[in-house]
Scaffold this active site. Structure first.
Site, PDB file in Angstrom:
ATOM      1  CB  CYS A 478      15.124 -26.151 -24.135  1.00 33.27           C
ATOM      2  SG  CYS A 478      13.442 -26.806 -24.135  1.00 33.27           S
ATOM      3  CD1 TRP A 482       9.044 -31.122 -23.492  1.00 33.28           C
ATOM      4  CD2 TRP A 482       8.188 -31.970 -25.374  1.00 33.28           C
ATOM      5  NE1 TRP A 482       9.540 -32.386 -23.632  1.00 33.28           N
ATOM      6  CE2 TRP A 482       9.023 -32.940 -24.789  1.00 33.28           C
ATOM      7  CE3 TRP A 482       7.529 -32.296 -26.563  1.00 33.28           C
ATOM      8  CZ2 TRP A 482       9.232 -34.205 -25.350  1.00 33.28           C
ATOM      9  CZ3 TRP A 482       7.744 -33.540 -27.113  1.00 33.28           C
ATOM     10  CH2 TRP A 482       8.576 -34.479 -26.525  1.00 33.28           C
TER      11      TRP A 482
END
Length: 822
Positions: A478, A482
């Site tokens: 992303c 995380w």
């Protein structure tokens, strides 16, 4: 998190010397330091950590006493009406209010008289109605005080303390009897609920570990886990001369991050391609946000299908390139060409379009699977607009011109801010007493929480499908890699690997893809941080959303998971409670530096201790013919089957002011569930008294129950409290109603099977008795015939006597079975 409905605790007190005298006899305040009781002052200059209390200066105790191994139990004998069951090791009482008015989210318009008890871990309430509530101090989000009716002389002034919890945003309003009591409550809560980021060692989990002697489970070991996945096995590659040749695994363990210098949020051991050097890995890390270079999260020893994770590249508006980053993706993709079977690899395997449509519910999968020659699939979980916007900050996404062997797709999972706002809206609907029941489902949909859950499940399912069917490496990221990356990678592995659907495997999955790979729990949960210290913009229920996604699968396909819904609910409850140190700090580096494994309690030890109660009795049932799990352990039901049945998790409805959990029939509330199969799965039990009340026990012999002096339920009530953590009983209201029905159905089937076996045995004995009786009559007739013709019948007389004895034995056995059946 929310306050639990019940958390049974036995009486706990302390010696009279530990109780500080106060003007109002209704409140007792105690400070405990190194096992010594000292009075606390409430002056504003006192501190504990960055926001809290410290003991007032007193003369040292001339006879210091060592820290007790068990909590003190002397004191007011009626404290057991406030709390039930045993206190946790190291837990002591800080405050006791004899009278206090409270109102909660579940009854916002009614004020309940209550007694209050506060320890270092929790705030417990005992309402006069008999209901008991508790709030872990780590679960508290804000503590505010208000003065009501101050200007109205006709109405008594009220000094209120308002508590709002994290996660599910439960609210509790306390109205102590006096201003002094309200100030004491407010300051104690400020001190113990918010020790500050630099004072996390004041959280209860550190104190509880000092007196805890429970053996701990072995910590997560990356080498052991990836050896289990067989990714280091020798591979067989095609050879023109001999057909196949043995070659080393294309992957290796790198220790380039052994001191966390390359990436502070990654673990020490990284699984990387064999043909890339550590120096090249350093160059790759420099091109990725936060240094989070591509590393393996899951693989297998039979093909190149694998999951890799990283953060976004630093492409920028200029379209920056990095030769080492391009090289590592090329090497990852090269493994596809060396697989043994010609039908696997990039573009090699073709599936019928009808099959792909029936599995995914849309036609896009046909293009991804059948008509894409790329050897590496990149799953960018962000909306494309966000990824493009990030190029302005020097980041972005992989450009096809720089990575020709890849195929990129965006999955439009929203960011942490959208998830936080969505959950706040969801809890507003669930906790509001004015929510219309007729439009409740629409109100839930309008919060978009279930839409976000569906987005996570959909991306995870597609990742698992590509890895398992196309058998190519998939790179997932992303922005930082995380949050959304952890959600999708972990859930995809639940689909792919049956190991992660067991108790042990789910623990490893969370430790690997969430804790080890650096999901910032401290940043997202703000453990122990006050509103002046925490960054509320960075708080978000990312891990809670992952548990919700897993619950959807457990709820729809219970036979596929070893654990039940209560297991997930317990994990969700303790994300914020700070009873365990499992979710403290942001990274593996911080936990290792703080020696968290040895200095705090572990959630996994707690769950393992109560495994029998959290086991799903339908896990791989022998009597269930249908299953969505193939021989390799792949669990991949059609995606529409999941998405069309996504529903609201009971966890969010536990504190609703309206009854929302479903109504159990009376006979199910006290149902005596059979647990022999569960006990066998759990490895047996040390004694009969260790059976759990919620699952019950195997029926005993009539004679044993008659001579025992008490029934099974009485025995469980008296003995379970020493073996089973009482907090589990507090989740009974949150347990799935369907799960209770399934337990009852399974138990009924078990009893019916026992009845059928008993009936078959009786029928067999009766048949054998009938045959023996016929043989005996035939032998008697033959003897009589011999006697009439003058023959010798001694031998036949012996046969008759033998048959008579056998008949007598059979009659006794049949009578005994009939008596047992009655």
């Amino acid at each position: 998190m929310q306050a639990l409905d019940v958390d049974e605790i036995d009486p706990l007190a302390f010696n009279s010397e530990q109780v500080s005298p106060v003007a109002d006899k209704k409140v007792s305040i105690v400070g405990v330091v190194s096992g010594k009781g000292q009075s606390l002052n409430f002056m504003q200059e006192t501190r504990r950590g960055s926001a809290g209390l410290s003991p007032s200066p007193t003369k040292p105790d001339p006879k210091p006493t060592p820290t007790p191994t068990k909590p003190n139990t002397a004191g007011p004998s009626d404290w057991d009406t406030v709390v039930r069951s045993q206190f946790l090791p190291g837990e002591t009482v800080l405050m006791h209010l004899q009278t206090c008015q409270i109102s909660t989210s579940s009854s916002p318009y009614i004020s309940h008289p209550s007694r209050v008890l506060m320890t270092q871990y929790r705030l417990a309430f005992s309402l006069n109605s008999g209901k008991r509530l508790q709030i872990p101090l780590g679960d508290i989000f804000t503590v505010n005080s208000e003065i009501k009716n101050e200007d109205n002389k006709n109405v008594p002034t009220q000094y209120t303390v308002i508590i709002v919890c994290k996660g599910t945003m439960k609210k509790v309003i306390m109205v102590p009897g006096t201003q002094a009591e309200a100030m004491s409550v407010f300051q104690l809560l400020q001190g113990y609920a918010f020790p500050g980021r630099q004072g996390l060692e004041f959280l209860f989990t550190f104190e509880g570990k000092k007196t805890d002697t429970t053996p701990s489970l072995p910590p997560y070991n990356a080498e052991k886990e990836f050896n289990r996945q067989k990714i280091f096995n020798v591979r067989k590659h095609p050879s023109p001369a001999s057909g196949f040749k043995a070659v080393p695994s294309p992957y290796r363990i790198s220790t380039v991050n052994k001191d966390y210098s390359i990436c502070h949020s990654y673990p020490r051991d990284l699984i990387v391609p064999r043909h890339i050097t550590d120096d090249e890995l350093i160059q790759v890390a420099a091109f990725r946000s936060e240094g989070r270079l591509p590393i393996m999260s899951w693989g297998n020893g039979s093909d190149s299908g694998s999951i890799w994770r990283c953060s976004q590249p630093k492409v920028g508006l200029q379209g920056n390139q990095n030769a080492y980053d391009e090289k590592i993706l090329k090497i990852i993709g090269d493994a596809v060409r060396h697989d043994t079977a010609g039908t696997i690899g990039a573009g090699g395997r073709i599936f019928p379009p009808d099959y792909l449509y029936s599995m995914s519910g849309h036609h896009d999968l046909k293009e991804i699977i059948n008509h894409c020659p790329a050897s590496v699939r990149i799953f960018d979980l962000r909306p494309k607009t966000s990824a493009v916007a990030n190029r302005a900050t020097g980041h972005g996404y992989e450009l096809s011109s720089s990575y020709p062997n890849t195929e990129l797709k965006f999955y439009s999972i929203q960011n942490i801010h959208s998830m936080r706002d969505s959950l706040n809206k969801l809890m507003g609907v669930c906790l509001s007493p004015t929510t219309s029941d007729s439009t409740f489902s629409k109100s839930i949909e309008d919060t978009h929480w279930l839409t976000h859950v569906k987005g996570v499940i959909s991306a995870s399912w597609e990742l698992a499908f590509v890895v398992s069917h196309k058998k190519v490496p998939c790179l997932v990221h992303c922005s930082h890699g995380w949050d959304r990356t952890s959600q999708v990678c972990a859930l995809a592995q639940v689909f792919l690997d049956p190991y992660y659907r067991t108790f042990e495997g789910f623990k490893v999955l969370v430790e690997k893809d969430w804790l080890s790979f650096g999901h910032p729990f401290q940043l997202r949960c703000a453990h122990g941080e006050s509103k002046h210290e925490r960054n509320e913009e960075q708080m978000s229920p990312i891990f809670l959303q992952f548990l919700d996604s897993v619950w959807q699968l457990v709820n729809l396909f219970p036979s596929t998971f070893e654990f039940n819904s209560r297991y997930l609910m317990l994990i969700a409850t303790h994300i914020y409670s700070c009873r365990f140190g499992t979710f403290l700090y942001n990274t593996d580096k911080e936990r290792v530096g703080g020696d968290i494994a040895d200095r705090t309690l572990s959630l996994w030890d707690f769950l393992a201790k109560n495994k029998l109660h959290l086991t799903n009795p339908f896990f791989k049932p022998k009597w269930l013919g249908l299953t969505f799990t193939n021989d390799d352990g792949l669990f991949l039901p059609p995606l529409p089957t999941i998405l069309r049945r996504v529903s609201l998790w009971d966890f969010f409805l536990k504190d609703s002011p309206k009854e929302s959990m479903g109504v159990l029939p009376e006979f199910l509330k006290d149902f005596k569930f059979v647990s022999s199969e569960i006990e066998q799965k759990a490895g047996g039990r040390d004694s009969e008294d260790s059976a759990l009340a919620s699952l019950g026990e195997e029926e005993e012999d009539d004679s044993k129950s008659k001579n025992g002096g008490s029934n099974t339920r009485d025995r469980v009530d008296s003995s379970d409290r020493s073996d089973i953590d009482a907090e589990i009983f507090g989740l009974q209201r949150g347990a799935d109603v369907m799960e209770a029905w399934m337990h009852a159905a399974w138990s009924t089937i078990h009893q019916q099977e026992k009845s059928l076996q008993k009936a078959r045995l009786q029928k067999t004995l009766a048949r054998e008795l009938s045959v023996s009786q016929r043989k005996m009559k035939s032998a008697e007739a033959f003897v009589e015939d011999l006697k009439t013709i003058g023959g010798e019948g001694d031998e036949k007389d012996d046969e008759v006597e033998s048959l008579k004895k056998r008949v007598a034995e059979l009659e006794i056995q049949l009578a005994a079975k009939n008596k047992t059946g009655e």
